[in-house]
Enzyme design. Sequence first.
Site, PDB file in Angstrom:
ATOM      1  N   GLU A   1       1.247  -1.673  -0.166  1.00  0.00           N
ATOM      2  CA  GLU A   1       0.041   0.176  -0.150  1.00  0.00           C
ATOM      3  C   GLU A   1       0.572   1.271  -0.373  1.00  0.00           C
ATOM      4  O   GLU A   1       0.058   3.031  -0.856  1.00  0.00           O
ATOM      5  CB  GLU A   1      -0.624   0.051   1.115  1.00  0.00           C
ATOM      6  CG  GLU A   1      -1.838  -1.036   0.734  1.00  0.00           C
ATOM      7  CD  GLU A   1      -1.835  -2.303   1.426  1.00  0.00           C
ATOM      8  OE1 GLU A   1      -0.424  -2.237   2.327  1.00  0.00           O
ATOM      9  OE2 GLU A   1      -2.623  -3.113   1.678  1.00  0.00           O
TER      10      GLU A   1
ATOM     11  N   PHE B   1     -11.366  -6.984  14.579  1.00  0.00           N
ATOM     12  CA  PHE B   1     -10.547  -7.390  12.923  1.00  0.00           C
ATOM     13  C   PHE B   1     -10.203  -6.365  12.205  1.00  0.00           C
ATOM     14  O   PHE B   1     -10.957  -5.829  11.660  1.00  0.00           O
ATOM     15  CB  PHE B   1     -10.416  -9.073  12.545  1.00  0.00           C
ATOM     16  CG  PHE B   1      -9.679  -9.575  11.302  1.00  0.00           C
ATOM     17  CD1 PHE B   1      -8.612  -9.615  12.391  1.00  0.00           C
ATOM     18  CD2 PHE B   1      -9.867  -9.709  10.488  1.00  0.00           C
ATOM     19  CE1 PHE B   1      -7.474 -10.331  10.719  1.00  0.00           C
ATOM     20  CE2 PHE B   1      -9.492 -10.038   8.942  1.00  0.00           C
ATOM     21  CZ  PHE B   1      -7.197 -10.233   9.996  1.00  0.00           C
ATOM     22  N   GLN B   2      -9.004  -6.257  11.970  1.00  0.00           N
ATOM     23  CA  GLN B   2      -8.630  -5.256  11.323  1.00  0.00           C
ATOM     24  C   GLN B   2      -9.140  -3.477  11.311  1.00  0.00           C
ATOM     25  O   GLN B   2      -9.154  -3.191  10.952  1.00  0.00           O
ATOM     26  CB  GLN B   2      -8.050  -5.791   9.869  1.00  0.00           C
ATOM     27  CG  GLN B   2      -7.427  -6.307   9.092  1.00  0.00           C
ATOM     28  CD  GLN B   2      -7.233  -6.836   7.467  1.00  0.00           C
ATOM     29  OE1 GLN B   2      -8.151  -7.032   7.108  1.00  0.00           O
ATOM     30  NE2 GLN B   2      -6.123  -7.987   7.829  1.00  0.00           N
TER      31      GLN B   2
ATOM     32  N   LYS C   1     -17.650  -1.299   6.232  1.00  0.00           N
ATOM     33  CA  LYS C   1     -18.399  -2.200   5.354  1.00  0.00           C
ATOM     34  C   LYS C   1     -19.485  -1.874   5.166  1.00  0.00           C
ATOM     35  O   LYS C   1     -20.495  -2.729   3.920  1.00  0.00           O
ATOM     36  CB  LYS C   1     -17.621  -3.473   5.678  1.00  0.00           C
ATOM     37  CG  LYS C   1     -17.649  -4.333   4.418  1.00  0.00           C
ATOM     38  CD  LYS C   1     -16.854  -5.146   4.775  1.00  0.00           C
ATOM     39  CE  LYS C   1     -17.384  -7.287   3.713  1.00  0.00           C
ATOM     40  NZ  LYS C   1     -16.402  -7.742   4.170  1.00  0.00           N
TER      41      LYS C   1
ATOM     42  N   MET D   1      23.855   9.209   2.137  1.00  0.00           N
ATOM     43  CA  MET D   1      23.777  10.058   3.138  1.00  0.00           C
ATOM     44  C   MET D   1      24.288  10.354   4.264  1.00  0.00           C
ATOM     45  O   MET D   1      24.666  11.052   4.842  1.00  0.00           O
ATOM     46  CB  MET D   1      22.474  11.194   2.644  1.00  0.00           C
ATOM     47  CG  MET D   1      22.193  12.505   3.302  1.00  0.00           C
ATOM     48  SD  MET D   1      23.183  13.489   2.481  1.00  0.00           S
ATOM     49  CE  MET D   1      21.887  13.904   0.818  1.00  0.00           C
TER      50      MET D   1
HETATM   51  C1  LIG Z   1      11.705   6.051   4.980  1.00  0.00           C
HETATM   52  C2  LIG Z   1      13.188   6.924   5.651  1.00  0.00           C
HETATM   53  N1  LIG Z   1      13.867   6.267   6.266  1.00  0.00           N
HETATM   54  C3  LIG Z   1      15.180   6.553   7.128  1.00  0.00           C
HETATM   55  C4  LIG Z   1      15.617   7.891   6.034  1.00  0.00           C
HETATM   56  C5  LIG Z   1      17.228   8.125   6.105  1.00  0.00           C
HETATM   57  N2  LIG Z   1      17.640   8.478   5.743  1.00  0.00           N
HETATM   58  C6  LIG Z   1      18.060   9.076   5.241  1.00  0.00           C
HETATM   59  S1  LIG Z   1      18.651   9.516   3.132  1.00  0.00           S
HETATM   60  C7  LIG Z   1      19.696   7.853   4.251  1.00  0.00           C
HETATM   61  C8  LIG Z   1      20.542   7.128   3.509  1.00  0.00           C
HETATM   62  C9  LIG Z   1      19.298   6.686   2.310  1.00  0.00           C
HETATM   63  O1  LIG Z   1      20.432   5.621   1.636  1.00  0.00           O
HETATM   64  P1  LIG Z   1      20.350   5.315   0.125  1.00  0.00           P
HETATM   65  O2  LIG Z   1      19.522   5.088  -0.645  1.00  0.00           O
HETATM   66  O3  LIG Z   1      21.747   3.983  -0.348  1.00  0.00           O
HETATM   67  O4  LIG Z   1      20.914   6.223  -1.219  1.00  0.00           O
HETATM   68  P2  LIG Z   1      22.585   7.561  -0.843  1.00  0.00           P
HETATM   69  O5  LIG Z   1      22.164   8.738   0.195  1.00  0.00           O
HETATM   70  O6  LIG Z   1      23.311   6.318  -0.486  1.00  0.00           O
HETATM   71  O7  LIG Z   1      22.231   7.852  -2.251  1.00  0.00           O
HETATM   72  C10 LIG Z   1      18.553   7.514   5.405  1.00  0.00           C
HETATM   73  C11 LIG Z   1      18.826   6.232   5.727  1.00  0.00           C
HETATM   74  C12 LIG Z   1      14.562   8.626   5.142  1.00  0.00           C
HETATM   75  N3  LIG Z   1      14.920   9.586   4.342  1.00  0.00           N
HETATM   76  N4  LIG Z   1      13.321   7.925   5.191  1.00  0.00           N
END
Ligand SMILES: Cc1ncc(C[n+]2csc(CCOP(=O)(O)OP(=O)(O)O)c2C)c(N)n1
Lengths: 191, 591
Positions: free
Chosen positions: B78, B140-141, B190, B501
């Site tokens: 979803e 449920f749900q 529902k 990042m």
């Molecule tokens: C759902 C979610 N969880 C955690 C984060 C925190 N976060 C931001 S950037 C990142 C790293 C992303 O890594 P990757 O997809 O390998 O991309 P890169 O930065 O290496 O290009 C994280 C964990 C987020 N933005 N979204």
Amino acid sequence: MAGPAPEDREKPTGRRNSQGIRIDPRAEAEAKPRRTVISALVDHKPGVLAKVSGLFARRQFNIESLTVGPTVDETMARMTIVVEEPEPGIEQAKRQLRKQVHTWSVREVEGAIERELALIKVDGHDPSGVAALAEMHGGQAVRADDEVVTVELTGTEAEIDAAIAAFEQFGVHEVARTGTAALASGTRSTA
Amino acid sequence: MSKSHPTNESEASADTEELSEEASDEQTAKKTKGAHSVVTALEKAEVEITFGVQGGAIMPVYDALADSDIHHVSMAHEQGASHAADAYGIVSGKPGVTITTSGPGATNLVTGIADANLDSDPIVSLTGQVPQDMVGNDAFQETNTMGITSPITKANIFATSPDTVGDDVGTALALAAEGRQGPTLVDLPKNVTTSETEVEPSEPTVPEAYQVPPDEADPHSVEAAAETLAAADRPLILSGGGVIKSEASDQLREFAIEYGIPVVTTMPGLGSFPEDNALALEMGGMHGTGYANMALSHCDVLLGIGTRFDDRLTGGIETFAPEAEVIHVDIDPAEISKNIHADYPLIGDAGAVIEQLHAAMPGEPDAEAWRDRTMEWKATYPMGYETPQDEAVKPQFVVEAMDEAAADDAIVTTGVGQHQMWAAQYWTYTEPRTWVSSNGLGTMGYGAPAAVGAKLAAPDTQVIAFEGDGSFLMTSQAIAPAVRENLDITVAILNNSYVGMIRQWQDAFYDERRYESEWDWGPDFATLAEAYGAQGLRAMGYDEIPEVIEEAFAYDGPSVIDFHVDPVADVYPMVPSGGNNAEFALEADHL
Ligand SMILES: Cc1ncc(C[n+]2csc(CCOP(=O)(O)OP(=O)(O)O)c2C)c(N)n1
């Protein structure tokens, strides 16, 4: 990446305060909190109160009281919100409220007539003393049980604060307060 | 159940029997179920595509959908459905619709709804709910979908009757698209969708109380703002996502070019002004260009259009555009002076207000020296990176190579992380609705399902998703519906074996302790793609890049390219969180 380091760059000179207002040497101080009464007419529907209180909670607006009740039009409810916030916050609160899809109108109530109802359960060892004090504060003892006397009072928030403090001499068991209801004075409409 | 054909009343005369049969036929023709009203409301609003996953509480709606021409796309999750709908909304300008069940079907949507809420994207979530007599019993749900989604929707509606449920859906569709766009939701118990009704849904309308913002701003304020702008020495336009949402990109172009005013865009505003124009300073803010941030910091009049002055753009409030008088055009009055004080608030539709300003401008600002300065900044702080051929591929190079090979009007979707920033920085955006990203919420995993929604909204346009290895892992199951729908999309993974990042921030702000950020344990993405039935490709070095891009673009169906890139490349320029835009770092030593 090429280019001079931050300390070697030309620098702007101005500044803003934490409210995003450009600092004007004439008015450098940040706005002081102000107490105000906001009235909103909303659809009388479930969920509207939850949405509005959620909105205020999320933004950590300083709410003194929030009351809701029916109005002359049974499809609508009036919310009365007493807040104490610095200026941009009050404006924000009004705009956030207004933009909810079930809000008809929002106003700060100017020259408001403000009242709050309180029920005060006072220790009953001196029922006539309690009754006299209640009268002095424009209220009345509405019920005497074995050990407590219950007093009903209306007034502004400050008046009720003062009355409750006065009843402390007998001993206060419990207090229930409604929060402030307010209407604009004269023919001015409230919201 | 209540079919009223006379059965046991065979005593009736032939005449009366005929009559009553006629009458009852007419009745059954008019009687439908609440679920049909839901579908009719979608049809009336000309919804063509819906995204979702089935489940007990929503089955009546799916059953009714079976008789409709609406194309339903079953997603594998979803969350993916909500991102696909979100991207569909961004690309088409019309609300994207999801249909999912109660409980987990609703909670799995929450990330996508919150995402749409922060980016003002039009989506409508139709969620199943347990029957009304069980609501509140922990059935449920059952989950309190209204309560959970209240803070992250523009409006949510609990349907209470089969007679009004169609109108509820119409209202949700209208509200999502009207004024400042955003997510809406209808919770469908529902019993409401299974009960009979004779009421046809009416034309979709917004609730009476809803304040429909005026198109045009107050003319006196417009005049004052135009005078200020015309008198500026250092005028600057900050173009936000609202310019795209209101279809005002053409007006913005004309206006900026006629008056020679340089343009910075916010991240959601990418594509609102062509980045190949000399006046374009591209994206500002945390990872914006040096020249955009220099211009923001030195302008004396800033015309912000359709932007909420998000903190990733402004950096620290105290140092944001510190010398500028601010003209703020926005359709949402609550955005005015929320973060940055507006000296000239202009509440209205971006396109209409730009036209008003255009008509009110007493002349062109005398800004030649200022334009020269912005050009100097472009030369002083150029975007760039080095590509030593004996080192790992630079991720920025992959973005540029893809841009070079792709169609001019290609749509880019992204995940979240470094790759998103490189996609923002090194792709040249020239058209609105070509940047489809999770700007405000920063939702990892947005890219792949968004590519599904974007492609369905624009079947004839090329769609490319930039993903990170970590981000793609969160929603890679969206490739399954992409294969089933045979969507011609390309997912480009900038695979650095890190959640990059995070690694960059650890290196910069946490003493280089790369705790838990090395993700060298992920799957082989090319093989994973093949397992889904997509084309899986891999590029390890510069020499392989042109070939895999060509193969991906030539393939009629989804391709996934696993680009192995420099594991420790960093995103620059960078303004640290809450920092001063003028003090952007160009390298780690500047932080
Ligand atoms: C759902 C979610 N969880 C955690 C984060 C925190 N976060 C931001 S950037 C990142 C790293 C992303 O890594 P990757 O997809 O390998 O991309 P890169 O930065 O290496 O290009 C994280 C964990 C987020 N933005 N979204």
